[in-house]
Design an enzyme around this catalytic site. Structure first.
Site, mmCIF file in Angstrom:
data_model
loop_
_atom_site.group_PDB
_atom_site.id
_atom_site.type_symbol
_atom_site.label_atom_id
_atom_site.label_comp_id
_atom_site.label_asym_id
_atom_site.label_seq_id
_atom_site.Cartn_x
_atom_site.Cartn_y
_atom_site.Cartn_z
ATOM 1 N NE ARG A 1 -13.123 9.730 -15.971
ATOM 2 C CZ ARG A 1 -14.160 10.693 -16.021
ATOM 3 N NH1 ARG A 1 -13.710 11.644 -16.543
ATOM 4 N NH2 ARG A 1 -15.084 10.315 -15.209
ATOM 5 N N GLY B 1 2.849 12.342 1.440
ATOM 6 C CA GLY B 1 2.692 12.879 0.115
ATOM 7 C C GLY B 1 0.879 12.686 0.896
ATOM 8 C CG ASP C 1 4.166 8.587 -5.304
ATOM 9 O OD1 ASP C 1 5.324 9.150 -6.364
ATOM 10 O OD2 ASP C 1 4.813 8.141 -4.799
ATOM 11 C CG HIS C 2 -1.283 9.231 -3.603
ATOM 12 N ND1 HIS C 2 -1.400 7.482 -4.642
ATOM 13 C CD2 HIS C 2 -0.679 8.723 -3.143
ATOM 14 C CE1 HIS C 2 -0.773 6.560 -4.108
ATOM 15 N NE2 HIS C 2 -0.264 7.695 -3.116
ATOM 16 C CB THR D 1 1.049 2.107 0.411
ATOM 17 O OG1 THR D 1 2.261 2.963 0.004
ATOM 18 C CG2 THR D 1 0.947 1.668 1.496
ATOM 19 C CB THR D 2 6.683 1.529 0.046
ATOM 20 O OG1 THR D 2 6.645 1.772 -1.028
ATOM 21 C CG2 THR D 2 7.767 0.557 0.520
ATOM 22 C CD GLU E 1 12.019 9.062 3.774
ATOM 23 O OE1 GLU E 1 12.598 9.730 3.227
ATOM 24 O OE2 GLU E 1 10.873 8.298 3.826
ATOM 25 N NE ARG F 1 4.152 0.111 -6.679
ATOM 26 C CZ ARG F 1 4.190 0.249 -5.234
ATOM 27 N NH1 ARG F 1 4.278 1.422 -4.199
ATOM 28 N NH2 ARG F 1 4.487 -0.789 -5.219
ATOM 29 C CD GLU G 1 9.221 7.247 -2.245
ATOM 30 O OE1 GLU G 1 8.586 6.512 -2.542
ATOM 31 O OE2 GLU G 1 9.139 8.376 -1.173
ATOM 32 C CG HIS H 1 4.625 5.018 4.346
ATOM 33 N ND1 HIS H 1 2.904 4.473 4.475
ATOM 34 C CD2 HIS H 1 4.960 4.404 2.998
ATOM 35 C CE1 HIS H 1 2.592 4.023 3.908
ATOM 36 N NE2 HIS H 1 3.883 3.440 3.026
ATOM 37 N N GLY H 2 2.401 7.595 5.645
ATOM 38 C CA GLY H 2 1.035 7.106 6.222
ATOM 39 C C GLY H 2 1.426 9.098 7.459
ATOM 40 N NE ARG I 1 0.742 0.167 -7.845
ATOM 41 C CZ ARG I 1 0.827 -0.384 -6.876
ATOM 42 N NH1 ARG I 1 0.575 0.353 -5.482
ATOM 43 N NH2 ARG I 1 1.372 -2.105 -6.891
ATOM 44 C CG HIS I 2 2.000 6.993 -8.501
ATOM 45 N ND1 HIS I 2 3.107 6.248 -8.623
ATOM 46 C CD2 HIS I 2 1.406 5.533 -7.110
ATOM 47 C CE1 HIS I 2 3.471 5.529 -7.242
ATOM 48 N NE2 HIS I 2 2.574 5.530 -6.014
ATOM 49 C CG ASN J 1 5.262 10.686 -2.467
ATOM 50 O OD1 ASN J 1 4.595 10.661 -3.447
ATOM 51 N ND2 ASN J 1 6.199 9.757 -2.186
ATOM 52 C CG HIS K 1 7.953 4.887 -5.344
ATOM 53 N ND1 HIS K 1 7.581 4.106 -4.332
ATOM 54 C CD2 HIS K 1 8.688 4.172 -6.220
ATOM 55 C CE1 HIS K 1 7.590 2.456 -4.562
ATOM 56 N NE2 HIS K 1 8.348 3.029 -5.499
HETATM 57 N N1 PXP Z 1 8.739 8.034 2.095
HETATM 58 C C1 PXP Z 1 8.999 7.068 1.387
HETATM 59 C C2 PXP Z 1 10.432 5.689 0.955
HETATM 60 C C3 PXP Z 1 8.075 6.054 0.854
HETATM 61 O O1 PXP Z 1 7.632 5.019 0.382
HETATM 62 C C4 PXP Z 1 6.597 6.748 0.674
HETATM 63 C C5 PXP Z 1 4.990 6.259 0.425
HETATM 64 O O2 PXP Z 1 5.392 6.224 -1.109
HETATM 65 C C6 PXP Z 1 6.518 7.959 1.178
HETATM 66 C C7 PXP Z 1 7.513 8.729 1.743
HETATM 67 C C8 PXP Z 1 5.406 8.822 1.280
HETATM 68 O O3 PXP Z 1 4.075 8.470 2.828
HETATM 69 P P1 PXP Z 1 2.676 8.897 2.528
HETATM 70 O O4 PXP Z 1 2.368 8.878 0.749
HETATM 71 O O5 PXP Z 1 1.861 7.660 3.410
HETATM 72 O O6 PXP Z 1 2.923 10.160 2.951
#
Ligand code: PXP
Length: 254
Positions: free
Chosen positions: A23, A221, A14-15, A105-106, A156, A50, A75, A199-200, A54-55, A12, A48
């Site tokens: 910036r 991510g 996103d970040h 976050t989600t 998931e 959103r 996502e 996630h996490g 935001r990202h 992922n 994702h």
């Molecule tokens: N899976 C889903 C469905 C998510 O919403 C996210 C966060 O965007 C992730 C995985 C990845 O989570 P993390 O960024 O905490 O690894």
């Protein structure tokens, strides 16, 4: 012994976009990160879009779809606007997530039991368009059974509560969450669902969860993008792969 290819890694990005947007310019480019992650061994890219952008932004999704050689997992919240945008992009897959503007976050899984009436036609629309649907849900038997009833091909499992409990040193909570996940993935597999998780996750939790034979894909991510500041994205992808391989190797002994 099962090979690492039996468990896919979705990165992922996103970040990378979070950093770029800080910036307001073009650097660092999330598409460049996606290409580098794929070159280092990622099996797919997750992003994702959103509601508040935001990202990841609309143009990032379009470029990802056009420029990456591996599956794009889009996502999104299941809103009419987002469904229209995703159908336009035509990603390999969509992952339907709950979304509140104010959250960091989600934060929880999608309530597929409560939202079954609106989700059913959305799932059917994507399926008819050839886009694979995944539902991001907690490892709750009622949610899992409803996901199967709604004919989503994939779920998931939200691993956030388990990962947070480990980080916070709440061992009993972590064990309870783990038991819920282990039972949930078994139930999902027996209901005919393909099971992903995310996630996490970090290296340690990815290794642990990779040992569950029902899981086909991990989406990771935040930890990886943070870790890549220190060792680079390619090295982070390689280390995550190695952690997952160690977990998969334990499947044979289970
Ligand atoms: N899976 C889903 C469905 C998510 O919403 C996210 C966060 O965007 C992730 C995985 C990845 O989570 P993390 O960024 O905490 O690894």
């Amino acid at each position: 012994m099962p090979m690492s290819s039996s468990l896919r890694l979705g990165v992922n990005i996103d970040h990378v976009a979070t950093l770029r947007n800080a910036r307001g310019g073009k650097h660092p480019d999330p598409v460049r990160a996606a290409l580098e992650a794929i070159a280092a061994g990622a099996d797919g890219i997750t992003a994702h879009l959103r509601e508040d952008r935001r990202h990841i932004r609309d143009a990032d999704m379009e470029r990802l779809k056009a420029e990456i050689s591996k599956p794009l997992n889009f996502e999104m919240a299941a809103t009419p606007d987002m469904v229209r945008i995703a159908l336009g992009v035509q990603p390999h897959a969509v992952c339907l997530v709950p979304e509140r503007r104010e959250e960091l976050t989600t934060e929880g899984g999608l309530d597929v039991v409560g939202q079954r009436e609106s989700l059913e036609p959305t799932i059917a629309r994507f399926t008819d368009a050839g886009v694979r649907v995944s539902l991001f849900i907690a490892a709750d038997p009622k949610q899992i059974e409803m996901a199967a009833k709604l004919k989503a091909p994939v779920i998931e499992i939200h691993t956030g509560a388990w990962c947070d409990a480990i980080t916070d040193g709440e061992l009993i909570k972590a064990e309870n969450e783990w038991q819920r996940i282990a039972a949930g993935v078994k139930l999902a597999k027996s209901a005919g669902l393909e099971v992903h998780a995310g996630h996490g996750l970090d290296y340690a939790t990815a290794e642990t969860i990779a040992a569950l034979p029902e899981i086909m894909e991990l989406n990771i991510g935040y930890y990886m993008i943070g870790e890549s500041l220190f060792v680079g994205l390619s090295e982070t992808v390689k280390q995550m792969r190695a952690a997952m391989d160690r977990g998969v190797a334990k499947r044979a002994r289970a």
